[in-house]
Design a protein around this motif. Structure first.
Motif, PDB file in Angstrom:
ATOM      1  N   ARG A 193       0.634  -1.307  -0.068  1.00  0.00           N
ATOM      2  CA  ARG A 193      -0.034  -0.011  -0.194  1.00  0.00           C
ATOM      3  C   ARG A 193       0.936   1.397   0.165  1.00  0.00           C
ATOM      4  O   ARG A 193       0.583   2.160  -0.700  1.00  0.00           O
ATOM      5  CB  ARG A 193      -1.070  -0.034   1.326  1.00  0.00           C
ATOM      6  CG  ARG A 193      -2.151  -1.071   1.216  1.00  0.00           C
ATOM      7  CD  ARG A 193      -3.265  -0.939   2.145  1.00  0.00           C
ATOM      8  NE  ARG A 193      -4.082  -2.051   1.870  1.00  0.00           N
ATOM      9  CZ  ARG A 193      -5.583  -1.862   2.149  1.00  0.00           C
ATOM     10  NH1 ARG A 193      -5.954  -0.635   2.406  1.00  0.00           N
ATOM     11  NH2 ARG A 193      -6.076  -2.827   1.931  1.00  0.00           N
ATOM     12  N   SER A 197       0.979   3.810  -3.236  1.00  0.00           N
ATOM     13  CA  SER A 197       0.516   5.144  -3.136  1.00  0.00           C
ATOM     14  C   SER A 197       1.903   6.193  -3.466  1.00  0.00           C
ATOM     15  O   SER A 197       1.737   7.174  -4.104  1.00  0.00           O
ATOM     16  CB  SER A 197       0.361   5.406  -1.624  1.00  0.00           C
ATOM     17  OG  SER A 197      -0.807   4.744  -1.202  1.00  0.00           O
ATOM     18  N   LEU A 200       2.018   5.870  -7.423  1.00  0.00           N
ATOM     19  CA  LEU A 200       0.998   6.693  -7.778  1.00  0.00           C
ATOM     20  C   LEU A 200       1.455   8.224  -7.797  1.00  0.00           C
ATOM     21  O   LEU A 200       1.259   8.941  -8.787  1.00  0.00           O
ATOM     22  CB  LEU A 200      -0.346   6.540  -7.121  1.00  0.00           C
ATOM     23  CG  LEU A 200      -1.572   7.329  -7.669  1.00  0.00           C
ATOM     24  CD1 LEU A 200      -1.806   6.769  -9.118  1.00  0.00           C
ATOM     25  CD2 LEU A 200      -2.908   6.940  -6.807  1.00  0.00           C
ATOM     26  N   ILE A 214      -6.545   5.363  -4.709  1.00  0.00           N
ATOM     27  CA  ILE A 214      -6.475   3.961  -5.039  1.00  0.00           C
ATOM     28  C   ILE A 214      -7.680   3.422  -4.431  1.00  0.00           C
ATOM     29  O   ILE A 214      -7.866   3.500  -3.183  1.00  0.00           O
ATOM     30  CB  ILE A 214      -5.271   3.318  -4.750  1.00  0.00           C
ATOM     31  CG1 ILE A 214      -4.145   3.801  -5.436  1.00  0.00           C
ATOM     32  CG2 ILE A 214      -5.385   1.887  -4.898  1.00  0.00           C
ATOM     33  CD1 ILE A 214      -2.567   3.314  -5.138  1.00  0.00           C
ATOM     34  N   THR A 218      -8.946  -2.339  -5.157  1.00  0.00           N
ATOM     35  CA  THR A 218      -7.490  -2.265  -5.971  1.00  0.00           C
ATOM     36  C   THR A 218      -6.611  -2.746  -5.150  1.00  0.00           C
ATOM     37  O   THR A 218      -5.526  -3.540  -5.256  1.00  0.00           O
ATOM     38  CB  THR A 218      -7.524  -1.089  -6.497  1.00  0.00           C
ATOM     39  OG1 THR A 218      -8.468  -0.511  -7.475  1.00  0.00           O
ATOM     40  CG2 THR A 218      -6.086  -1.093  -7.531  1.00  0.00           C
ATOM     41  N   ILE A 238       1.231   0.438 -11.396  1.00  0.00           N
ATOM     42  CA  ILE A 238       0.600   1.556 -10.918  1.00  0.00           C
ATOM     43  C   ILE A 238       0.641   2.835 -12.098  1.00  0.00           C
ATOM     44  O   ILE A 238      -0.236   3.372 -12.390  1.00  0.00           O
ATOM     45  CB  ILE A 238       1.077   2.131  -9.543  1.00  0.00           C
ATOM     46  CG1 ILE A 238       1.019   1.155  -8.566  1.00  0.00           C
ATOM     47  CG2 ILE A 238       0.799   3.500  -9.323  1.00  0.00           C
ATOM     48  CD1 ILE A 238      -0.274   0.854  -8.080  1.00  0.00           C
ATOM     49  N   CYS A 245      -6.321   5.506 -16.096  1.00  0.00           N
ATOM     50  CA  CYS A 245      -7.818   6.020 -15.585  1.00  0.00           C
ATOM     51  C   CYS A 245      -8.022   7.405 -16.051  1.00  0.00           C
ATOM     52  O   CYS A 245      -7.229   8.368 -16.140  1.00  0.00           O
ATOM     53  CB  CYS A 245      -7.174   6.203 -14.063  1.00  0.00           C
ATOM     54  SG  CYS A 245      -8.623   6.688 -12.910  1.00  0.00           S
ATOM     55  N   LEU A 250      -8.444   4.901  -8.833  1.00  0.00           N
ATOM     56  CA  LEU A 250      -7.904   3.778  -9.502  1.00  0.00           C
ATOM     57  C   LEU A 250      -8.586   2.702  -9.462  1.00  0.00           C
ATOM     58  O   LEU A 250      -8.536   2.167  -8.036  1.00  0.00           O
ATOM     59  CB  LEU A 250      -6.154   3.765  -9.302  1.00  0.00           C
ATOM     60  CG  LEU A 250      -5.434   2.982  -9.981  1.00  0.00           C
ATOM     61  CD1 LEU A 250      -5.272   3.734 -11.490  1.00  0.00           C
ATOM     62  CD2 LEU A 250      -4.031   2.818  -9.397  1.00  0.00           C
TER      63      LEU A 250
END
Length: 338
Positions: A193, A197, A200, A214, A218, A238, A245, A250
């Protein structure tokens, strides 16, 4: 290499968190090797998890250069000229003298990715540089002194490479000091996670796109996926999703089909079948944190797998390298296959 270094570090994997132990190691040791599971290569490791970069950044050499070379990406002759440099006229196309990376990194850190791919002839030259702190450019007649901290990375098992005669034992001994383990991403699911992040945010910055979040579903799909390509694969997933997107979130549909299909087939996180199997066996009565319980788990897994360490590691949900390390720490003789 670095003056006053106590011993090299062999950074292989770290079950308790590489970042937490790295600072402590840096206070004691000078240069080393970073080794990791295939797919989490050294340069990606230095950029994303940053042990190679951290060894440089937290050391007295942080004001000096940090130079990286992928040893697997070049032929033997190119690695030679890249590392050692050359004099004008040393070969066709050498129109002017050029310093090699060992010279360029002097006063700083040279990071050799995939050091296990170096041919034996290059390994002997590297060993000489480590021992004598001098290099000779291709075509030169005199040596030049260098003062460089050497950090190397490999996804190979160097013990096996030494036994097979593909890696020099003396070079391995010079590099192998303290071992630190960097497990594959599938064994560090709690990092998926925060890493996703971070990737992204970087991707959106590169694309100059509006903010995205997110979706929880997902995240759950990503946590089920085994990531054979490790951190690089997560980063690519990602970045791909950010480019596809068109909304503000996402979604699972923005992930590749193979990732979605794996989640649908598994219905639960990879490794849970192994955990269920282990929980159903007699070792579950021992506290997982106790040495006695861990020793019992390992011995029973080896017995179930007829001494096959790779299969036993899979049963235990750990890497083979971690299993071998724990065998030594728990004084369990390495078994022979039956």
């Amino acid at each position: 290499m670095s003056q006053g270094a106590k011993a090299p570090i062999l950074v292989i994997e770290d079950d308790v968190g590489i970042r937490g132990n790295l600072t402590e190691l840096l206070q004691e040791y000078g240069f080393g090797v970073v080794s990791s599971d295939n797919g989490l290569d050294g340069i990606a490791l230095a950029r994303e998890l940053r042990p190679g970069r951290a060894i440089h950044s937290f050391s007295p050499r942080k004001a000096g250069p940090f130079v990286a070379l992928n040893c697997a990406a070049l032929s033997e002759s190119l690695v030679l000229s890249e590392l050692f440099g050359y004099e004008k006229g040393a070969f066709t196309g050498a129109l002017q003298s050029r310093a090699g990376l060992l010279e360029s990194a002097s006063g700083g850190t040279l990071f050799l990715d995939e050091v296990g791919e170096l041919p034996l002839s290059m390994q002997s030259k590297l060993l000489r540089v480590i021992e004598e702190k001098k290099v000779m450019r291709v075509g030169a007649r005199t040596e030049r002194e260098v003062d460089v901290r050497l950090v190397a990375a490999t996804n190979r098992d160097l013990d096996e490479e030494v036994a097979a005669g593909r890696f020099r034992q003396d070079l391995y001994f010079r590099l192998n000091g303290v071992s630190l383990t960097v497990p594959p991403l599938r064994e560090r699911r709690e990092e998926i996670r925060p890493l996703a992040s971070m990737f992204l945010a970087r991707a959106l910055g590169s694309l100059q796109a509006p903010p995205l979040s997110i979706d929880e579903a997902t995240f759950e799909v990503l946590e089920r996926y085994p990531f054979p390509g490790n951190v690089r694969e997560l980063k690519n997933l990602i970045e791909r999703g950010a480019a596809l997107c068109r909304g503000r979130v996402l979604l699972v549909e923005h992930l590749p089909e193979k990732v979605r299909c794996f989640a649908e087939r598994s219905g639960k996180s990879p490794g849970s079948e192994l955990r269920s199997l282990s929980e159903s066996s007699s070792w579950s009565s021992f506290p997982p944190s106790s040495r006695r319980g861990e020793r019992h788990q390992i011995l029973e897994a080896l017995d179930k797998c007829a001494g096959n360490q790779t299969r036993a590691a899979e049963l235990l949900g750990i890497s083979r390298r971690t299993l071998v390390t724990r065998l030594g720490e728990l004084d369990i003789p390495r078994p022979r296959k039956r």
